[in-house]
Motif scaffolding. Structure first.
Motif, mmCIF file in Angstrom:
data_model
loop_
_atom_site.group_PDB
_atom_site.id
_atom_site.type_symbol
_atom_site.label_atom_id
_atom_site.label_comp_id
_atom_site.label_asym_id
_atom_site.label_seq_id
_atom_site.Cartn_x
_atom_site.Cartn_y
_atom_site.Cartn_z
ATOM 1 N N VAL B 413 0.928 -1.142 -0.009
ATOM 2 C CA VAL B 413 0.050 0.062 -0.026
ATOM 3 C C VAL B 413 0.811 1.401 -0.085
ATOM 4 C CG1 VAL B 413 -1.591 1.249 1.519
ATOM 5 C CG2 VAL B 413 -1.832 -1.152 1.369
ATOM 6 N N ILE B 414 0.535 1.992 -1.008
ATOM 7 C CA ILE B 414 1.549 3.421 -0.982
ATOM 8 C C ILE B 414 1.056 4.215 0.222
ATOM 9 C CG2 ILE B 414 2.213 5.234 -2.423
ATOM 10 C CD1 ILE B 414 1.069 3.540 -4.876
ATOM 11 N N LYS B 415 1.994 4.475 1.147
ATOM 12 C CA LYS B 415 1.441 5.257 2.226
ATOM 13 C C LYS B 415 1.886 6.648 1.760
ATOM 14 C CE LYS B 415 0.269 3.326 6.270
ATOM 15 N NZ LYS B 415 0.320 1.789 6.294
ATOM 16 N N GLU B 416 1.031 7.768 1.714
ATOM 17 C CA GLU B 416 1.611 9.111 1.719
ATOM 18 C C GLU B 416 2.708 9.393 2.597
ATOM 19 O OE1 GLU B 416 -1.071 12.213 1.141
ATOM 20 O OE2 GLU B 416 0.637 13.014 0.085
#
Lengths: 229, 472
Positions: B413-416
């Motif tokens: 999951v791309i975490k900002e």
């Protein structure tokens, strides 16, 4: 089980050329060519936004794709959507609320892989404009021909004998897919293989970006040795 | 965006400087900027840059029925687009005054002067003629668009090659350029537009004004002249009264400038023709000057891929994905990994004809309630059996999000990076004694949550936490 032919020659991307800051009126611009496909992109922003497009918590990103001849058609609108979605994910839009960032792409020569070329040019123009981004984006196109060979970055001659064409857009940090556009039919195996090959190809494009930024900054450092970046 | 206003001091500076005979970029009053012409790989495609003003022109052709009033002439259409790229105040769609004026000037100069031989475009009288279309796109507007656009249009027309046509009785055959060489167009003369800007009630005239000089000027005069000193178009606009001898003086100078421009065009065309004949590479990649600081070019980039390893990896991935996936009562995916499921299910192979010369063998499987099997050998574009009634838990994979489609082994999951959220929060200071509305102080948690949500699902709606979060 699929039987695939052994590729004798190496896969390669077409030669790339770019020049930044080609247009004086825009905030960032780039002319980018991949082989014979050429595209010029301009970025304006963060700038004044029209009241109907205003977003209170982030910048409103819009993309425009202009073909060389005639009025924009459905294909062009599709490209606009892809570029807009990619760029609004890549940009730090929450830093500039109530503004607009416009990316305008003008086709100059179409010799295959136009969507990928447009996305890469947009990224270069954004680098030139200095708007903060989370990561860079690179797009690679590939095709599957009737003998089930997978060719990376085909030109228009090769594309005539294709049964499927795929374009993937990757981000620079985790190399995840940001966008994917395909035409034609292919199997899951072919999809996975194209994906892996394109991901490999995107490394070259990211190092190209790094090269151009390094070139500018080396010169900058050389000319003003007292100020350290 | 509206055009940014010009300040009074800028205006007075330019007018005073011109009164003294000086220009902002150091040119002489009569001097024009350098014109450069680049050609693309396609016939009829060229880019002209006049200083910083850049214009792209492309010619295309089509076969259509001719006008009834002129049954044995082809047609020429000019279309000028002020792309929003050219200037921040150019808008898409609505033709602004400048666009209409530019279009009309070019039509007068090029179409009405009949510089293109339209009769040679006729294929079959009263039935088929070539219709030429010139599309001019303004890439950058730094003044004197009309000169750049006219030069681009004429160069593109001279560069263009029309496909060869042979008419045999009732049949008309259009030959591909690879079979038979395409035919160049016939141009009688080259009517180039030259523009001047008038200042100080006609006392001072400058050639080839830049954008800022155009805005400050009192009037502009545009001459359409060809190399034979014939006037093809004349336009005077603005608020200044000019005497007739001034116009004549300008016209003489314009004729000289037009001859120069035609020379530049012919030279560029010749160079391009020579390069193509010699087999050298042509196209816009040549106009990127690698010696410049902001330019970079890289030759063929080979990807070093270990193909056998790649294939092995791909097969593993595909097999992993196509493992039988089970769902329990709540519709939650349970990874089973049981390959012996096949024994329980009856397999009836069915042959599906896909395309000419290819067919697929698809194993038909009995449907069991809590189980969903992915047909292993069907193509991705095939579409399986109707699965709507059975499965509800699969909707998440059909999300509009065009992100995460990578293999199950490395789903991330791309975490900002949330640091910039904190910056925003720290800088917001709401005073507590506002009389209008209830003010809410944003917590870091509120901002971060909204920021992460937007990140996960691309362009879907945000959760706005502007109101106090009620605890139910």
């Amino acid at each position: 089980m699929y039987k695939m032919q052994i590729e004798s020659e190496e896969d390669c991307l077409r030669p790339m050329n770019c020049q930044l800051n080609v247009l004086s009126r825009s905030d960032g611009s780039a002319m980018f060519t991949q082989g014979d496909t050429a595209v010029v992109t301009a970025v304006f922003g963060p700038a004044e936004v029209k009241p109907q497009r205003i977003l209170i918590d982030k910048a409103s990103v819009e993309a425009l794709y202009r073909p060389k001849t005639g009025l924009p058609r459905v294909h062009d609108k599709m490209r606009e959507t892809l570029i807009r979605n990619t760029c609004s994910t890549a940009l730090l839009v929450t830093l500039h609320p109530r503004t607009s960032i416009s990316i305008i792409v003008q086709e100059m020569q179409d010799s295959g892989g136009l969507l990928a070329c447009a996305v890469n040019a947009a990224c270069l123009a954004l680098i030139n404009s200095g708007i903060a981004m989370k990561f860079l984006v690179a797009a690679v196109s590939c095709m599957i021909d009737h003998e089930d060979n997978i060719l990376i970055d085909p030109n228009s001659k090769q594309l005539k004998g294709s049964k499927a064409s795929l374009t993937f857009v990757f981000d620079s940090i985790k190399k995840n897919i940001m966008a994917c556009h395909t035409t034609g039919r292919f199997t899951q195996l072919q999809y996975e293989e194209s994906l892996l090959k394109c991901r490999n190809g995107s490394d070259k494009i990211f190092s190209f970006y790094r090269e151009i930024v390094r070139k500018v900054h080396q010169e900058h450092d050389r000319m003003s040795p007292t100020c350290r970046t | 965006m509206k055009e940014s206003m010009l300040s009074t001091c800028e205006k007075s500076f330019i007018t005073d400087a011109i009164a003294e005979g000086k220009r902002l970029d150091g040119r002489e009053m009569d001097e024009s900027r350098v014109m450069r012409i680049y050609f693309g790989t396609d016939w009829g495609c060229c880019q002209v840059s006049l200083g910083e003003t850049k214009v792209l022109a492309q010619v295309s052709c089509e076969v259509q029925k001719p006008k009834t009033t002129r049954p044995n002439e082809g047609m020429l259409f000019l279309n000028t687009e002020l792309s929003p790229m050219g200037s921040p105040h150019f808008e898409v769609g609505l033709q602004s005054e400048l666009a209409v004026q530019l279009n009309r000037l070019l039509e007068k100069c090029i179409k009405d002067s009949r510089c293109v031989d339209l009769e040679s475009l006729c294929i079959v009288a009263e039935e088929k003629v070539w219709v030429l279309r010139v599309d001019i796109n303004v890439l950058n507007h730094e003044g004197n668009l009309v000169a750049a656009a006219s030069a681009a249009a004429l160069t593109a027309l001279s560069h263009f090659r029309c496909p060869c046509v042979t008419v045999t009785g009732q049949e008309t055959v259009i030959h591909d350029p690879s079979e038979k060489d395409a035919v160049p167009l016939n141009l009688h003369h080259y009517p180039v537009c030259v523009s001047y800007a008038i200042f100080n009630k006609g006392e001072h005239i400058i050639a080839d004004p830049t954008a800022i000089e155009e805005r400050v000027s009192e009037a502009q005069v545009v001459f359409g002249v060809n190399a034979y000193r014939e006037l093809c178009g004349l336009h005077l606009g603005g608020s200044s009264l000019t005497s007739h001898d001034l116009i004549l003086q300008c016209a003489n100078r314009a004729a000289r400038r037009a001859a120069e421009v035609v020379q530049i065009m012919k030279l560029a065309l010749k160079e391009d023709a020579d390069a193509r004949a010699a087999g050298k590479s042509v196209g816009f990649s040549e106009c990127i000057q690698e010696t410049k600081l902001l330019a970079l070019s890289q030759k063929q980039l080979g990807l070093q891929l270990d193909t056998s390893q790649l294939r092995g990896e791909t097969l593993k991935l595909v097999q992993k994905k196509n493992k039988h996936i089970m769902y329990d009562e709540k519709g939650v995916k349970v990874d089973s990994g049981q390959d012996d499921r096949d024994e329980d299910v009856e397999v009836e192979p069915s042959v599906i004809l896909l395309d000419r010369g290819s067919a697929e063998l698809l194993p038909k499987q009995k449907r069991i309630k809590t189980e969903r099997t992915v047909p292993t050998e069907a193509g991705v574009g095939e579409g399986g059996q109707n699965q709507w009634m059975k499965i509800e838990g699969d909707n998440e994979s059909l999300d509009e999000s065009d992100e995460v489609m990578s293999s199950p082994s490395d789903v991330e999951v791309i975490k900002e990076v949330s640091y910039e959220g904190n910056k925003l929060v720290d800088s917001i200071e709401l005073s507590g004694d506002s009389e209008e509305e209830e003010t809410v102080v944003l917590n870091a948690a509120d901002v971060n949550m909204s920021v992460e949500n937007t990140d996960d699902s691309g362009t879907s709606e945000n959760i706005r936490n502007w109101y106090p979060v009620k605890q139910w």
